[in-house]
Motif scaffolding. Structure first.
Motif, PDB file in Angstrom:
ATOM      1  N   VAL A   1       0.806  -1.130  -0.031  1.00  0.00           N
ATOM      2  CA  VAL A   1      -0.126  -0.111  -0.046  1.00  0.00           C
ATOM      3  C   VAL A   1       0.893   1.275  -0.126  1.00  0.00           C
ATOM      4  O   VAL A   1       0.651   2.340  -0.850  1.00  0.00           O
ATOM      5  CB  VAL A   1      -1.031  -0.062   1.163  1.00  0.00           C
ATOM      6  CG1 VAL A   1      -1.717   1.288   1.376  1.00  0.00           C
ATOM      7  CG2 VAL A   1      -1.738  -1.219   1.200  1.00  0.00           C
ATOM      8  N   ILE A   2       1.734   1.203   0.923  1.00  0.00           N
ATOM      9  CA  ILE A   2       2.644   2.467   0.930  1.00  0.00           C
ATOM     10  C   ILE A   2       3.619   2.603  -0.236  1.00  0.00           C
ATOM     11  O   ILE A   2       3.716   3.814  -0.685  1.00  0.00           O
ATOM     12  CB  ILE A   2       3.783   2.294   2.190  1.00  0.00           C
ATOM     13  CG1 ILE A   2       2.874   2.233   3.372  1.00  0.00           C
ATOM     14  CG2 ILE A   2       4.861   3.509   2.074  1.00  0.00           C
ATOM     15  CD1 ILE A   2       3.742   2.001   4.532  1.00  0.00           C
ATOM     16  N   SER A   3       4.168   1.621  -1.025  1.00  0.00           N
ATOM     17  CA  SER A   3       4.738   1.701  -2.140  1.00  0.00           C
ATOM     18  C   SER A   3       4.036   2.262  -3.250  1.00  0.00           C
ATOM     19  O   SER A   3       4.436   3.086  -3.998  1.00  0.00           O
ATOM     20  CB  SER A   3       5.546   0.510  -2.511  1.00  0.00           C
ATOM     21  OG  SER A   3       4.616  -0.498  -2.964  1.00  0.00           O
ATOM     22  N   ASN A   4       2.526   1.927  -3.173  1.00  0.00           N
ATOM     23  CA  ASN A   4       1.760   2.370  -4.341  1.00  0.00           C
ATOM     24  C   ASN A   4       1.429   3.720  -4.319  1.00  0.00           C
ATOM     25  O   ASN A   4       0.897   4.387  -5.056  1.00  0.00           O
ATOM     26  CB  ASN A   4       0.495   1.497  -4.229  1.00  0.00           C
ATOM     27  CG  ASN A   4       0.730   0.245  -4.967  1.00  0.00           C
ATOM     28  OD1 ASN A   4       1.623   0.070  -5.436  1.00  0.00           O
ATOM     29  ND2 ASN A   4      -0.236  -0.859  -4.353  1.00  0.00           N
ATOM     30  N   LYS A   5       1.631   4.226  -2.818  1.00  0.00           N
ATOM     31  CA  LYS A   5       1.441   5.582  -2.685  1.00  0.00           C
ATOM     32  C   LYS A   5       2.751   6.703  -2.987  1.00  0.00           C
ATOM     33  O   LYS A   5       2.525   7.782  -2.646  1.00  0.00           O
ATOM     34  CB  LYS A   5       1.012   5.904  -1.418  1.00  0.00           C
ATOM     35  CG  LYS A   5      -0.358   5.372  -1.055  1.00  0.00           C
ATOM     36  CD  LYS A   5      -0.929   5.523   0.562  1.00  0.00           C
ATOM     37  CE  LYS A   5      -2.376   5.239   0.648  1.00  0.00           C
ATOM     38  NZ  LYS A   5      -3.235   5.897  -0.055  1.00  0.00           N
ATOM     39  N   GLY A   6       3.600   5.821  -3.279  1.00  0.00           N
ATOM     40  CA  GLY A   6       4.941   6.580  -3.439  1.00  0.00           C
ATOM     41  C   GLY A   6       5.636   7.078  -2.448  1.00  0.00           C
ATOM     42  O   GLY A   6       6.774   7.976  -2.542  1.00  0.00           O
ATOM     43  N   LEU A   7       5.513   6.323  -1.327  1.00  0.00           N
ATOM     44  CA  LEU A   7       6.352   6.442  -0.230  1.00  0.00           C
ATOM     45  C   LEU A   7       7.174   5.300   0.260  1.00  0.00           C
ATOM     46  O   LEU A   7       7.337   5.061   1.428  1.00  0.00           O
ATOM     47  CB  LEU A   7       5.223   7.004   1.088  1.00  0.00           C
ATOM     48  CG  LEU A   7       4.549   8.044   0.782  1.00  0.00           C
ATOM     49  CD1 LEU A   7       3.522   8.277   1.861  1.00  0.00           C
ATOM     50  CD2 LEU A   7       5.404   9.404   0.624  1.00  0.00           C
TER      51      LEU A   7
ATOM     52  N   TRP B   1       9.525   3.242   4.146  1.00  0.00           N
ATOM     53  CA  TRP B   1       9.051   2.081   5.000  1.00  0.00           C
ATOM     54  C   TRP B   1       9.838   0.910   4.646  1.00  0.00           C
ATOM     55  O   TRP B   1       9.979   0.554   3.463  1.00  0.00           O
ATOM     56  CB  TRP B   1       7.602   1.943   4.354  1.00  0.00           C
ATOM     57  CG  TRP B   1       7.084   0.810   5.210  1.00  0.00           C
ATOM     58  CD1 TRP B   1       6.616  -0.461   4.574  1.00  0.00           C
ATOM     59  CD2 TRP B   1       6.464   0.553   6.599  1.00  0.00           C
ATOM     60  NE1 TRP B   1       5.972  -1.163   5.447  1.00  0.00           N
ATOM     61  CE2 TRP B   1       6.035  -0.519   6.532  1.00  0.00           C
ATOM     62  CE3 TRP B   1       6.561   1.509   7.643  1.00  0.00           C
ATOM     63  CZ2 TRP B   1       5.366  -1.037   8.084  1.00  0.00           C
ATOM     64  CZ3 TRP B   1       6.202   1.123   8.821  1.00  0.00           C
ATOM     65  CH2 TRP B   1       5.631  -0.081   9.007  1.00  0.00           C
TER      66      TRP B   1
ATOM     67  N   THR C   1      10.076   0.369 -11.957  1.00  0.00           N
ATOM     68  CA  THR C   1       9.706   1.476 -11.153  1.00  0.00           C
ATOM     69  C   THR C   1      11.003   2.400 -10.579  1.00  0.00           C
ATOM     70  O   THR C   1      10.602   3.393 -10.126  1.00  0.00           O
ATOM     71  CB  THR C   1       8.609   1.079  -9.782  1.00  0.00           C
ATOM     72  OG1 THR C   1       9.206   0.042  -9.140  1.00  0.00           O
ATOM     73  CG2 THR C   1       7.573   0.630 -10.604  1.00  0.00           C
TER      74      THR C   1
END
Length: 243
Positions: free
Chosen positions: A182-188, A192, A209
């Motif tokens: 979830v966090i990687s999909n938000k670009g963060l 994490w 990516t």
């Protein structure tokens, strides 16, 4: 002295269940990913890249971090039992050598796990009739994911050192891997640690990516590695972890 400590840690792995987990558990995401790829051939047209996107999705999210956590929990559990902690802390060995010898062994087992995953990926691809061989770019992604394990290994060693439970650190790793998607999909993802494994392996993606962002990725891995290793060594020096 570090070399002798690594030898001592290696002896703990002889005839252990870790090797069974190392071989058997990666087979599960390999089968799941291949099945999912076969069921979606209409939209997954990238052949080796599409197969990798499915296999790595299951592996990196649900199995990779928990496997490392399992290895770490096993090594520290031996110290938490039968007053072995007192023996360890009174041994004529420096605290950094104790920690980094465990981390070196964890990284070795993780590297073997990753090599086995690459073999499984090749076998699955050939069994379903994919042409040619695994693209070299995917091998680079596997290597990046292996390097990301340095940060997770340091974190999970810290957790297993402080938490006597064998399973709780593994559960944390599983939750961390799922949250990482979830966090990687938000670009963060760079912020994490568990997301670094997914990003390194280019999980669930056909295009790289991290293209143009490799330096930031490796810097994030290094910073998390140094931070978790430093905290672990400081805790070992300042106070005894309850055993």
């Amino acid at each position: 002295m570090l070399r002798l400590c690594v030898k001592a840690e290696n002896k703990k792995l002889r005839h252990s269940v870790i090797w069974a987990a190392c071989i058997l558990i990666p087979i599960i995401p390999a089968i799941m990913g291949t099945f999912n790829y076969q069921q979606n051939l209409g939209i997954l047209t990238g052949k080796w890249y599409s197969l990798w996107s499915q296999l790595s999705l299951f592996y990196a999210c649900f199995f990779y971090a928990p496997l490392i956590a399992l290895y770490c929990s096993y090594l520290w559990r031996l110290e938490h039992l039968n007053h072995n902690w007192n023996v360890l802390m009174t041994a004529p060995v420096s605290i950094p050598n104790i920690f980094f010898s465990k981390l070196a062994v964890i990284f070795k087992v993780t590297l073997i796990t990753q090599i086995w995953l690459a073999v499984l990926f090749l076998l699955c691809g050939k069994l379903i009739g994919l042409p040619g061989w695994v693209p070299s770019q995917i091998l680079v992604w596997i290597l990046r994911g292996t390097l990301a394990a340095m940060a997770i290994g340091a974190l999970q060693l810290l957790l297993s050192m402080c938490i006597r439970s064998f399973s709780v650190p593994i559960g944390i790793a599983l939750a961390g891997g799922v949250a990482g998607l979830v966090i990687s999909n938000k670009g963060l993802g760079l912020y994490w640690p568990y997301a670094l494994m997914l990003m390194g392996m280019n999980s669930n993606k056909n295009e790289d990516t991290l293209a143009g962002h490799s330096l930031s990725f490796f810097l994030s891995v290094l910073l998390f590695f140094l931070a978790f290793s430093g905290i672990s060594i400081l805790l070992l020096k300042k106070r005894d972890v309850k055993a």
